[in-house]
Write an enzyme that holds these catalytic residues in place. Structure first.
Site, short mmCIF file in Angstrom:
data_model
loop_
_atom_site.label_atom_id
_atom_site.label_comp_id
_atom_site.label_asym_id
_atom_site.label_seq_id
_atom_site.Cartn_x
_atom_site.Cartn_y
_atom_site.Cartn_z
N ARG A 105 13.91 -35.85 1.69
CA ARG A 105 14.31 -34.57 0.94
C ARG A 105 15.28 -34.11 0.63
O ARG A 105 15.51 -33.88 -0.52
CB ARG A 105 12.69 -34.65 0.58
CG ARG A 105 11.67 -34.01 -0.80
CD ARG A 105 10.60 -33.59 -1.15
NE ARG A 105 10.08 -33.14 -2.09
CZ ARG A 105 9.57 -32.08 -2.94
NH1 ARG A 105 9.82 -30.83 -1.84
NH2 ARG A 105 8.76 -32.18 -4.20
N HIS A 109 17.28 -34.27 -2.72
CA HIS A 109 17.05 -32.37 -4.48
C HIS A 109 18.35 -32.16 -4.24
O HIS A 109 18.95 -31.74 -5.15
CB HIS A 109 15.91 -31.75 -4.47
CG HIS A 109 14.72 -31.71 -4.14
ND1 HIS A 109 13.30 -31.57 -4.48
CD2 HIS A 109 14.32 -33.28 -4.21
CE1 HIS A 109 12.80 -31.85 -5.07
NE2 HIS A 109 12.78 -33.45 -4.68
N ASP A 110 19.42 -32.11 -3.58
CA ASP A 110 20.44 -31.08 -3.57
C ASP A 110 21.64 -32.20 -4.24
O ASP A 110 22.22 -32.06 -5.40
CB ASP A 110 21.20 -31.30 -1.47
CG ASP A 110 22.68 -30.70 -2.09
OD1 ASP A 110 23.35 -30.16 -2.76
OD2 ASP A 110 24.20 -31.14 -0.81
N VAL A 113 20.78 -32.87 -8.15
CA VAL A 113 21.44 -31.61 -9.15
C VAL A 113 22.63 -31.21 -8.93
O VAL A 113 22.45 -30.48 -7.73
CB VAL A 113 20.44 -30.52 -9.03
CG1 VAL A 113 20.54 -29.43 -9.63
CG2 VAL A 113 18.71 -30.67 -8.62
N GLY A 115 25.19 -32.68 -7.84
CA GLY A 115 25.86 -33.68 -7.35
C GLY A 115 25.67 -33.07 -5.56
O GLY A 115 25.11 -32.19 -5.60
N SER A 119 24.18 -27.04 -2.77
CA SER A 119 23.77 -25.99 -3.85
C SER A 119 22.16 -26.25 -3.44
O SER A 119 22.01 -24.80 -3.98
CB SER A 119 24.50 -26.99 -5.48
OG SER A 119 23.80 -28.24 -5.40
N ASN A 139 11.48 -27.49 -5.84
CA ASN A 139 11.52 -26.96 -5.06
C ASN A 139 10.92 -25.80 -4.96
O ASN A 139 10.73 -25.34 -2.92
CB ASN A 139 13.27 -26.19 -4.80
CG ASN A 139 14.33 -27.70 -5.43
OD1 ASN A 139 13.86 -29.31 -4.99
ND2 ASN A 139 15.41 -27.39 -6.13
N HIS A 239 8.19 -41.95 -0.20
CA HIS A 239 6.80 -41.50 0.49
C HIS A 239 5.86 -41.90 1.21
O HIS A 239 4.57 -41.68 1.20
CB HIS A 239 6.67 -41.53 -1.57
CG HIS A 239 7.27 -40.59 -2.44
ND1 HIS A 239 6.39 -40.98 -3.53
CD2 HIS A 239 7.79 -39.25 -1.11
CE1 HIS A 239 7.10 -39.68 -3.86
NE2 HIS A 239 8.12 -38.73 -3.37
N THR A 240 6.68 -42.58 1.93
CA THR A 240 5.58 -43.12 2.96
C THR A 240 5.35 -41.64 4.74
O THR A 240 5.18 -42.83 5.44
CB THR A 240 6.09 -44.93 3.54
OG1 THR A 240 5.28 -44.84 5.08
CG2 THR A 240 7.12 -43.81 3.91
N ASP A 279 0.67 -40.99 3.21
CA ASP A 279 0.67 -42.12 3.03
C ASP A 279 -0.35 -42.02 5.09
O ASP A 279 -0.29 -41.71 5.60
CB ASP A 279 2.11 -43.15 4.27
CG ASP A 279 1.61 -44.25 4.45
OD1 ASP A 279 0.23 -44.31 4.64
OD2 ASP A 279 2.66 -45.23 5.40
N ASP A 287 8.74 -46.17 6.92
CA ASP A 287 8.71 -47.87 6.96
C ASP A 287 7.90 -48.54 6.49
O ASP A 287 7.67 -47.28 4.89
CB ASP A 287 7.39 -48.22 8.32
CG ASP A 287 5.73 -47.13 7.90
OD1 ASP A 287 5.69 -46.99 6.68
OD2 ASP A 287 5.20 -47.39 8.42
C1 HEM Z 1 11.43 -41.26 -7.83
C2 HEM Z 1 10.75 -40.01 -8.24
C3 HEM Z 1 10.35 -39.02 -7.07
C4 HEM Z 1 9.04 -38.14 -7.90
C5 HEM Z 1 8.77 -37.77 -8.79
C6 HEM Z 1 8.76 -37.62 -6.51
C7 HEM Z 1 8.09 -36.57 -6.60
C8 HEM Z 1 7.64 -35.78 -4.64
C9 HEM Z 1 6.73 -34.83 -5.22
C10 HEM Z 1 6.18 -34.14 -6.48
C11 HEM Z 1 5.99 -34.43 -3.82
C12 HEM Z 1 5.42 -33.43 -3.09
C13 HEM Z 1 6.27 -31.69 -3.18
C14 HEM Z 1 4.91 -30.70 -2.77
O1 HEM Z 1 3.41 -30.90 -2.60
O2 HEM Z 1 5.26 -29.97 -2.94
C15 HEM Z 1 7.30 -35.27 -3.57
C16 HEM Z 1 7.20 -35.41 -1.27
C17 HEM Z 1 8.27 -36.17 -1.01
N1 HEM Z 1 9.57 -36.88 -1.42
FE1 HEM Z 1 9.70 -37.16 -3.08
N2 HEM Z 1 10.21 -37.99 -5.30
C18 HEM Z 1 10.55 -39.12 -5.76
C19 HEM Z 1 11.26 -39.90 -4.88
C20 HEM Z 1 11.81 -39.43 -4.06
C21 HEM Z 1 13.25 -39.84 -3.16
C22 HEM Z 1 14.45 -40.58 -3.84
C23 HEM Z 1 13.23 -39.16 -1.87
C24 HEM Z 1 14.09 -39.99 -1.23
C25 HEM Z 1 14.32 -40.71 -0.46
C26 HEM Z 1 11.97 -38.42 -1.94
C27 HEM Z 1 11.14 -37.75 -0.46
C28 HEM Z 1 10.26 -37.14 0.06
C29 HEM Z 1 9.74 -36.90 0.83
C30 HEM Z 1 10.68 -37.30 2.31
C31 HEM Z 1 8.12 -36.07 0.79
C32 HEM Z 1 8.07 -35.44 1.94
C33 HEM Z 1 8.24 -34.20 2.11
C34 HEM Z 1 7.78 -33.03 2.85
O3 HEM Z 1 6.45 -33.61 3.37
O4 HEM Z 1 7.84 -31.51 3.14
N3 HEM Z 1 11.03 -38.23 -2.91
N4 HEM Z 1 7.94 -35.84 -3.45
#
Ligand code: HEM
Length: 362
Positions: A105, A109-110, A113, A115, A119, A139, A239-240, A279, A287
């Site tokens: 993640r 996020h890097d 924003v 590029g 940052s 963040n 998000h798996t 998940d 996966d």
């Molecule tokens: C498509 C739009 C996306 C939205 C709206 C989104 C939103 C979020 C939100 C709200 C969380 C939970 C944050 C929290 O509760 O503090 C999250 C977690 C996460 N997101 Fe996304 N996300 C998106 C795309 C992505 C992408 C592109 C990736 C990576 C390729 C990603 C990887 C992750 C991961 C791995 C987590 C879990 C992080 C952790 O356990 O520390 N997400 N995301």
């Protein structure tokens, strides 16, 4: 209840001042759920009006190369760099898989924003502003894995001072976390050669899509970075793994699979800050399970659930059903994401190789 929530949001927008609206966490980005949309909260020129209608050019990645630190004849020779990152990530993930999710993640996020320029790691900047990306709503109290990046950087600096950028370390760490969390099934080819930026602003995190976004908003935010709708669907598959706070999904429990919703309701127990697994089936494995979860209404956010709509349903089904297809697409999409807005040797204006990842060099 809805009126109370609306009043709270108005108050928060007011207290935060116009910047909050400009920053659009309230107006568009999908990080707050508005009970009813109130255009008065959004000024002209807010992100809602700035959404691109068409996709920008795909990131070219010019200036990046594979094995960038392995070239004996270049000034960036540091053959141990990628191995040091891999070792740090392997140990961190073995001790606590959630950190691997955090690292993947962090990369997203890097790159979204300013590029992929690290940052997201800064606490002090060229402009001396303390309100860096780390303080931005998506963040703050949420990103994790910084200590793995810092440990890898310290070891690399000891081996080859001033050679390897923090931006490349973030990219390599995301690649390695994907590798270990997928049980070695996902092997991203990640080029190196990024330089580190010297600026970071909290309000720019409004460029990150939020959990309450609809498909059009998701597509627009990825298009703004030159990524396709298919890449958006593919990358959402991350998000798996990892966790999320109840505040981002408790309002939509009635729309979920009833048994899944009941379990989440019990876990959240009315506390917005409680974390749950994203998940429920394979929480620590990267996966394709996410896509079956989308179909089964066992995903947390609006932004996950909307992928089952007409526009993107086909991709969801294909990713859910075709063995190996999503993994290969994820590898390519992650590599492509790593090319967004990069600063390279040929474009050094305002870029450097940081000595410490959280601070710009003097
Ligand atoms: C498509 C739009 C996306 C939205 C709206 C989104 C939103 C979020 C939100 C709200 C969380 C939970 C944050 C929290 O509760 O503090 C999250 C977690 C996460 N997101 Fe996304 N996300 C998106 C795309 C992505 C992408 C592109 C990736 C990576 C390729 C990603 C990887 C992750 C991961 C791995 C987590 C879990 C992080 C952790 O356990 O520390 N997400 N995301």
């Amino acid at each position: 209840m809805a009126t109370k929530l609306a009043a709270l949001i108005v108050l928060a927008a007011f207290l935060a001042g116009p910047a909050a609206c400009d920053g659009a966490s309230i107006c568009f980005s999908g990080w707050l759920r508005l009970p009813t949309f109130n255009p008065l909260l959004c000024r002209r020129g807010s992100r809602m009006n700035r959404l691109p209608r068409q996709r920008g050019p795909s990131p070219s990645g010019l200036g990046l190369s594979y094995g960038y630190y392995d070239n004996r004849r270049s000034r960036s020779y540091c053959p141990r760099a990628e191995g040091i990152v891999r070792g740090a990530v392997r140990d961190a993930v073995a001790a606590y898989p959630g950190i691997g999710a955090g690292l993947i993640r962090l990369f997203f996020h890097d790159c979204f924003v300013r590029g992929c320029d690290a940052s997201v790691l800064l606490t002090t900047t060229n402009s001396n502003n303390s309100d860096t990306e780390r303080e931005g709503p998506p963040n703050k109290n949420s990103l994790r894995g910084f200590e793995v990046i810092d440990a890898a950087k310290a070891a690399i600096e000891a081996a080859c001072p001033g050679t390897v950028s923090c931006a490349d370390i973030v990219a390599f760490a995301a690649r390695d976390a994907s590798y270990f969390l997928s049980n070695r099934r996902i092997n991203i080819r990640m080029p190196g050669g990024r330089y580190d930026g010297r600026e970071s602003f909290a309000n720019e995190t409004d460029q990150l899509p939020g959990p309450f976004s609809n498909v059009t908003e998701l597509q627009a935010s990825f298009a703004a970075k030159g990524l396709t709708s298919d890449e958006m669907v593919v990358l959402s598959g991350a998000h798996t793994i990892g966790r999320a706070r109840c505040m981002f999904f408790s309002s939509r429990l009635p729309e979920m699979d009833p048994a899944f919703a009941a379990k989440l309701r019990a876990q959240c127990n009315g506390n917005d800050d409680t974390n749950v697994n994203q998940d429920d089936v394979t929480p620590n494995v990267l996966d394709k399970r996410y896509y079956q979860n989308v179909i089964d209404r066992k995903v947390l956010f609006t932004s996950d659930a909307v992928l089952n709509s007409t526009e993107t349903m086909m991709q969801v089904r294909e990713n859910a059903n075709r063995a190996g297809a999503w993994e290969r697409k994820f590898e390519r999409a992650m590599e492509n994401m790593g090319k967004i807005g990069i600063k390279t040797r040929g474009d050094q204006q305002g870029a450097e190789i940081r000595k410490v990842c959280s601070r710009v060099n003097n």
